[in-house]
Motif scaffolding. Sequence first.
Motif, PDB file in Angstrom:
ATOM      1  N   ASP A   4       0.763  -1.371   0.118  1.00  0.00           N
ATOM      2  CA  ASP A   4       0.071   0.131  -0.171  1.00  0.00           C
ATOM      3  C   ASP A   4       0.922   1.220   0.071  1.00  0.00           C
ATOM      4  O   ASP A   4       0.563   2.159  -0.668  1.00  0.00           O
ATOM      5  N   VAL A   5       1.903   1.255   0.819  1.00  0.00           N
ATOM      6  CA  VAL A   5       2.894   2.489   0.801  1.00  0.00           C
ATOM      7  C   VAL A   5       3.613   2.646  -0.635  1.00  0.00           C
ATOM      8  O   VAL A   5       3.497   3.486  -1.155  1.00  0.00           O
ATOM      9  N   ALA A   6       4.056   1.517  -1.063  1.00  0.00           N
ATOM     10  CA  ALA A   6       4.733   1.316  -2.295  1.00  0.00           C
ATOM     11  C   ALA A   6       3.821   2.001  -3.528  1.00  0.00           C
ATOM     12  O   ALA A   6       4.391   2.903  -4.012  1.00  0.00           O
ATOM     13  N   ALA A   7       2.490   1.524  -3.409  1.00  0.00           N
ATOM     14  CA  ALA A   7       1.829   2.121  -4.529  1.00  0.00           C
ATOM     15  C   ALA A   7       1.423   3.755  -4.123  1.00  0.00           C
ATOM     16  O   ALA A   7       1.205   4.431  -5.491  1.00  0.00           O
ATOM     17  N   ARG A   8       1.589   4.246  -3.127  1.00  0.00           N
ATOM     18  CA  ARG A   8       1.392   5.734  -3.002  1.00  0.00           C
ATOM     19  C   ARG A   8       2.652   6.203  -3.248  1.00  0.00           C
ATOM     20  O   ARG A   8       2.546   7.769  -3.419  1.00  0.00           O
ATOM     21  N   ILE A   9       3.614   5.710  -3.025  1.00  0.00           N
ATOM     22  CA  ILE A   9       4.748   6.444  -3.518  1.00  0.00           C
ATOM     23  C   ILE A   9       5.439   6.436  -4.788  1.00  0.00           C
ATOM     24  O   ILE A   9       6.302   7.246  -5.143  1.00  0.00           O
ATOM     25  N   GLY A  10       4.806   5.318  -5.543  1.00  0.00           N
ATOM     26  CA  GLY A  10       4.853   5.344  -6.914  1.00  0.00           C
ATOM     27  C   GLY A  10       6.111   4.402  -7.347  1.00  0.00           C
ATOM     28  O   GLY A  10       6.670   4.561  -8.502  1.00  0.00           O
ATOM     29  N   ARG A  11       6.735   3.594  -6.366  1.00  0.00           N
ATOM     30  CA  ARG A  11       7.861   2.957  -6.676  1.00  0.00           C
ATOM     31  C   ARG A  11       7.858   1.761  -5.672  1.00  0.00           C
ATOM     32  O   ARG A  11       7.311   1.779  -4.498  1.00  0.00           O
ATOM     33  N   PRO A  12       8.489   0.677  -6.078  1.00  0.00           N
ATOM     34  CA  PRO A  12       8.656  -0.492  -4.896  1.00  0.00           C
ATOM     35  C   PRO A  12       9.498   0.210  -3.671  1.00  0.00           C
ATOM     36  O   PRO A  12      10.129   0.722  -3.994  1.00  0.00           O
ATOM     37  N   VAL A  13       9.101  -0.262  -2.809  1.00  0.00           N
ATOM     38  CA  VAL A  13      10.112  -0.117  -1.608  1.00  0.00           C
ATOM     39  C   VAL A  13      11.262  -1.159  -1.497  1.00  0.00           C
ATOM     40  O   VAL A  13      11.126  -2.291  -1.937  1.00  0.00           O
TER      41      VAL A  13
END
Length: 195
Positions: A8-17
């Motif tokens: 969910d965080v990755a989707a919001r920052i626009g890149r894989p964690v």
Amino acid sequence: MPLATVDDVAARIGRPVAADETTRVSAFLLDVTGLVEDYCGRDMDRRSGQNITLYPEGGCLLPIPLRYQTFLTVSAVHQDGQAVTDYTFNGRALTRDAGWGESAVTITASWGYEVAPASLRAVACSEVIRWLALSPGVESERVGEVEVTFAGASSAQTLSTATRTTLRPYRRRGAGSITLRKEGPALDLRGPVVL
């Protein structure tokens, strides 16, 4: 289980964690979930088949603390080691015509969200992203006229004002307010009357 996932965080920052950030993001998600639950005064994460011990003060009504009321289902009630079946549950309290006496009551119950509402997931992700953007020991940064506020390393891990505003609908509601009226003539608050 946290209110959001690393994905969910990755989707919001626009890149894989990145692999080296995954542990930190996971820890932040758990921290944010705990802070949200504490701020709201209720458990958001689903807990299943757990025991809650309540202490009645006599009477027929046994209120359930608000912390446990989110989608609460009661599967068993015991008092003094005996199963109790002559109760009704209205979502906020157990009622028993025979009364509860004063000995402890243990209920086995499940509560919390099966899947966190989208607004809680968004709040959790935004807080984690904000925390990731701050350098350790930095409480806030400002670009115009360059300003950096330093504080203790853990002080950045608090809920922002915007998050607190978003969480209002989930927050524990207190007793509210009461209106007090004084007996006697009504006061004219318009001030002196000139004729």
